[in-house]
Design a protein around this motif. Sequence first.
Motif, PDB file in Angstrom:
ATOM      1  N   ARG A 122       0.829  -1.207   0.000  1.00 35.95           N
ATOM      2  CA  ARG A 122       0.000   0.000   0.000  1.00 35.95           C
ATOM      3  C   ARG A 122       0.865   1.260   0.000  1.00 35.95           C
ATOM      4  NH1 ARG A 122      -4.344   1.361   4.817  1.00 35.95           N
ATOM      5  NH2 ARG A 122      -4.849   3.498   4.184  1.00 35.95           N
ATOM      6  N   ALA A 123       1.938   1.253   0.783  1.00 38.86           N
ATOM      7  CA  ALA A 123       2.843   2.404   0.806  1.00 38.86           C
ATOM      8  C   ALA A 123       3.517   2.590  -0.552  1.00 38.86           C
ATOM      9  CB  ALA A 123       3.893   2.225   1.901  1.00 38.86           C
ATOM     10  N   PHE A 124       3.933   1.498  -1.178  1.00 39.13           N
ATOM     11  CA  PHE A 124       4.538   1.605  -2.504  1.00 39.13           C
ATOM     12  C   PHE A 124       3.521   2.112  -3.530  1.00 39.13           C
ATOM     13  CE2 PHE A 124       7.701  -1.914  -1.190  1.00 39.13           C
ATOM     14  CZ  PHE A 124       8.615  -0.978  -0.742  1.00 39.13           C
ATOM     15  N   ALA A 125       2.258   1.708  -3.378  1.00 34.71           N
ATOM     16  CA  ALA A 125       1.222   2.202  -4.281  1.00 34.71           C
ATOM     17  C   ALA A 125       1.054   3.710  -4.147  1.00 34.71           C
ATOM     18  CB  ALA A 125      -0.100   1.489  -4.007  1.00 34.71           C
ATOM     19  N   GLU A 126       1.138   4.212  -2.919  1.00 32.28           N
ATOM     20  CA  GLU A 126       1.042   5.653  -2.702  1.00 32.28           C
ATOM     21  C   GLU A 126       2.256   6.370  -3.301  1.00 32.28           C
ATOM     22  OE1 GLU A 126      -1.443   7.980  -0.630  1.00 32.28           O
ATOM     23  OE2 GLU A 126      -2.041   6.619  -2.226  1.00 32.28           O
ATOM     24  N   ALA A 127       3.441   5.780  -3.146  1.00 29.84           N
ATOM     25  CA  ALA A 127       4.629   6.384  -3.757  1.00 29.84           C
ATOM     26  C   ALA A 127       4.471   6.436  -5.272  1.00 29.84           C
ATOM     27  CB  ALA A 127       5.873   5.589  -3.376  1.00 29.84           C
ATOM     28  N   ARG A 128       3.979   5.356  -5.863  1.00 29.30           N
ATOM     29  CA  ARG A 128       3.761   5.340  -7.314  1.00 29.30           C
ATOM     30  C   ARG A 128       2.730   6.395  -7.725  1.00 29.30           C
ATOM     31  NH1 ARG A 128      -0.229   3.634  -9.898  1.00 29.30           N
ATOM     32  NH2 ARG A 128      -1.002   2.347  -8.169  1.00 29.30           N
ATOM     33  N   GLY A 144       2.376  -2.726  -5.364  1.00 23.91           N
ATOM     34  CA  GLY A 144       2.224  -1.271  -5.404  1.00 23.91           C
ATOM     35  C   GLY A 144       2.122  -0.709  -6.808  1.00 23.91           C
ATOM     36  N   GLY A 145       2.183  -1.569  -7.807  1.00 25.46           N
ATOM     37  CA  GLY A 145       1.996  -1.117  -9.178  1.00 25.46           C
ATOM     38  C   GLY A 145       3.261  -0.794  -9.946  1.00 25.46           C
ATOM     39  N   PHE A 146       4.422  -1.069  -9.363  1.00 30.69           N
ATOM     40  CA  PHE A 146       5.682  -0.869 -10.090  1.00 30.69           C
ATOM     41  C   PHE A 146       5.918  -2.090 -10.977  1.00 30.69           C
ATOM     42  CE2 PHE A 146       6.181   2.089  -6.600  1.00 30.69           C
ATOM     43  CZ  PHE A 146       6.807   3.172  -7.207  1.00 30.69           C
ATOM     44  N   GLN A 147       5.989  -1.871 -12.275  1.00 31.75           N
ATOM     45  CA  GLN A 147       6.064  -2.972 -13.222  1.00 31.75           C
ATOM     46  C   GLN A 147       7.482  -3.311 -13.637  1.00 31.75           C
ATOM     47  OE1 GLN A 147       3.593  -1.369 -16.309  1.00 31.75           O
ATOM     48  NE2 GLN A 147       1.714  -1.487 -15.085  1.00 31.75           N
ATOM     49  N   SER A 148       8.373  -2.342 -13.614  1.00 31.50           N
ATOM     50  CA  SER A 148       9.752  -2.600 -14.026  1.00 31.50           C
ATOM     51  C   SER A 148      10.524  -3.281 -12.907  1.00 31.50           C
ATOM     52  CB  SER A 148      10.440  -1.289 -14.415  1.00 31.50           C
ATOM     53  OG  SER A 148      10.494  -0.405 -13.305  1.00 31.50           O
ATOM     54  N   SER A 149      11.588  -3.962 -13.275  1.00 30.27           N
ATOM     55  CA  SER A 149      12.402  -4.668 -12.281  1.00 30.27           C
ATOM     56  C   SER A 149      13.226  -3.661 -11.479  1.00 30.27           C
ATOM     57  CB  SER A 149      13.340  -5.659 -12.970  1.00 30.27           C
ATOM     58  OG  SER A 149      12.600  -6.662 -13.626  1.00 30.27           O
ATOM     59  N   PRO A 150      13.197  -3.752 -10.169  1.00 36.46           N
ATOM     60  CA  PRO A 150      14.007  -2.834  -9.361  1.00 36.46           C
ATOM     61  C   PRO A 150      15.489  -3.166  -9.458  1.00 36.46           C
ATOM     62  CG  PRO A 150      12.952  -4.473  -7.970  1.00 36.46           C
ATOM     63  CD  PRO A 150      12.411  -4.687  -9.344  1.00 36.46           C
ATOM     64  N   GLN A 203      25.739  -3.371   6.857  1.00 42.41           N
ATOM     65  CA  GLN A 203      25.421  -3.627   5.454  1.00 42.41           C
ATOM     66  C   GLN A 203      23.950  -3.359   5.183  1.00 42.41           C
ATOM     67  OE1 GLN A 203      27.675  -6.757   3.418  1.00 42.41           O
ATOM     68  NE2 GLN A 203      25.715  -7.763   3.024  1.00 42.41           N
ATOM     69  N   ALA A 204      23.684  -2.759   4.032  1.00 43.26           N
ATOM     70  CA  ALA A 204      22.310  -2.417   3.647  1.00 43.26           C
ATOM     71  C   ALA A 204      22.145  -2.607   2.150  1.00 43.26           C
ATOM     72  CB  ALA A 204      21.997  -0.975   4.036  1.00 43.26           C
ATOM     73  N   HIS A 205      20.886  -2.643   1.723  1.00 46.44           N
ATOM     74  CA  HIS A 205      20.564  -2.741   0.304  1.00 46.44           C
ATOM     75  C   HIS A 205      19.905  -1.435  -0.146  1.00 46.44           C
ATOM     76  CE1 HIS A 205      21.401  -6.959   0.734  1.00 46.44           C
ATOM     77  NE2 HIS A 205      20.362  -7.154   1.531  1.00 46.44           N
ATOM     78  N   VAL A 206      20.356  -0.891  -1.252  1.00 43.96           N
ATOM     79  CA  VAL A 206      19.724   0.267  -1.876  1.00 43.96           C
ATOM     80  C   VAL A 206      18.871  -0.245  -3.035  1.00 43.96           C
ATOM     81  CG1 VAL A 206      20.078   2.447  -3.083  1.00 43.96           C
ATOM     82  CG2 VAL A 206      21.630   1.773  -1.242  1.00 43.96           C
ATOM     83  N   VAL A 207      17.632   0.219  -3.094  1.00 45.89           N
ATOM     84  CA  VAL A 207      16.685  -0.232  -4.108  1.00 45.89           C
ATOM     85  C   VAL A 207      16.201   0.981  -4.905  1.00 45.89           C
ATOM     86  CG1 VAL A 207      14.562  -1.534  -4.531  1.00 45.89           C
ATOM     87  CG2 VAL A 207      15.935  -2.024  -2.488  1.00 45.89           C
ATOM     88  N   MET A 208      16.245   0.866  -6.222  1.00 43.67           N
ATOM     89  CA  MET A 208      15.728   1.919  -7.104  1.00 43.67           C
ATOM     90  C   MET A 208      14.778   1.281  -8.111  1.00 43.67           C
ATOM     91  SD  MET A 208      19.081   4.326  -7.884  1.00 43.67           S
ATOM     92  CE  MET A 208      18.093   5.486  -8.803  1.00 43.67           C
ATOM     93  N   VAL A 209      13.643   1.947  -8.348  1.00 40.98           N
ATOM     94  CA  VAL A 209      12.665   1.439  -9.302  1.00 40.98           C
ATOM     95  C   VAL A 209      11.961   2.620  -9.955  1.00 40.98           C
ATOM     96  CG1 VAL A 209      10.804   1.214  -7.595  1.00 40.98           C
ATOM     97  CG2 VAL A 209      10.813  -0.255  -9.624  1.00 40.98           C
ATOM     98  N   THR A 210      11.583   2.445 -11.208  1.00 40.72           N
ATOM     99  CA  THR A 210      10.966   3.515 -11.991  1.00 40.72           C
ATOM    100  C   THR A 210       9.451   3.303 -12.065  1.00 40.72           C
ATOM    101  OG1 THR A 210      12.965   3.728 -13.319  1.00 40.72           O
ATOM    102  CG2 THR A 210      10.960   4.676 -14.229  1.00 40.72           C
ATOM    103  N   ALA A 211       8.708   4.382 -11.892  1.00 40.95           N
ATOM    104  CA  ALA A 211       7.260   4.324 -12.007  1.00 40.95           C
ATOM    105  C   ALA A 211       6.856   4.073 -13.454  1.00 40.95           C
ATOM    106  CB  ALA A 211       6.632   5.629 -11.507  1.00 40.95           C
ATOM    107  N   PRO A 212       5.722   3.408 -13.666  1.00 43.68           N
ATOM    108  CA  PRO A 212       5.271   3.150 -15.040  1.00 43.68           C
ATOM    109  C   PRO A 212       5.184   4.436 -15.844  1.00 43.68           C
ATOM    110  CG  PRO A 212       3.914   1.939 -13.457  1.00 43.68           C
ATOM    111  CD  PRO A 212       4.807   2.847 -12.659  1.00 43.68           C
ATOM    112  N   ALA A 213       5.482   4.319 -17.142  1.00 42.16           N
ATOM    113  CA  ALA A 213       5.537   5.492 -18.011  1.00 42.16           C
ATOM    114  C   ALA A 213       4.161   6.072 -18.292  1.00 42.16           C
ATOM    115  CB  ALA A 213       6.240   5.150 -19.320  1.00 42.16           C
ATOM    116  N   GLY A 214       3.136   5.327 -18.069  1.00 42.38           N
ATOM    117  CA  GLY A 214       1.812   5.873 -18.304  1.00 42.38           C
ATOM    118  C   GLY A 214       0.775   4.790 -18.501  1.00 42.38           C
TER     119      GLY A 214
END
Length: 275
Positions: free
Chosen positions: A126-132, A194-200, A264-275
Amino acid sequence: MDLQHSDKVFAGAIPEVYEALMVPMIFAPYAADMAARIAALQPRRVLELAAGTGVLTREIAGRLPAETLIVATDLNAPMLARAEQAGTSRPVHWREADAMALPFADASFDMVACQFGVMFFPEKGRAFAEARRVLVPGGTLIFNVWDQLEFNAFARDVTGALATLFPDAPPEFMARVPHGYHSQAAIEQDLRLGGFQSSPVFETVAATSRASAARIPAVAFCQGTPLRADLERRGPDALGRATDHCEQALLEAYGDGPLAGPMQAHVVMVTAPAG
């Protein structure tokens, strides 16, 4: 107050201890790392979630141009108040907000950032959906999470020491929450929910946590995190006993003087759908 609720509470004396001890000991190196990644993407409108006492906010404020909008949010008003008190090198907007119900319009930001906060979100999808939702099409979500407890020395050692002090009911906050959300598969699944379709993109970042004396991490973890509430429930002297016991364990492990341990930590980056 049950554990599920207290796991997310940063109030009372916690914000001050957190800012004074936890931030320089473990959070500052990762704030610098994330701020550099954010600045490299040259965002124009940045929303920060779970800003805490503002360690990442201060870093990005110092790296991004004055015309870049920065909105820093947190659900815990005392943490946000401490962040405002510390201030930034240039103006930012502070806003109390729930990451699972953001008070912003659709497509308001081209970047959403969160440093070590998503582990505390009860419903991560749900939080990722709000970010998207608040990201423009093609915008970027960037966040980091701690790796397993075994790769983070001070947190591991404090957790182990508390298990020997309270063998019948070991305090498990560190393993359960801060270090409980490190699975790439689980994170990918929640991002898809959350609706992110691309691979992080995942990157593991190793660093070193440092303290001038064993007392510092003992106080920091026992008194400057939500672990404090669990300890205080165990009796009027439990917080003090726990802090002293952890200090002794750290002295035995690292000696009397400055100490350093891997983290040690993991950094995660992901792109919102283009439209």
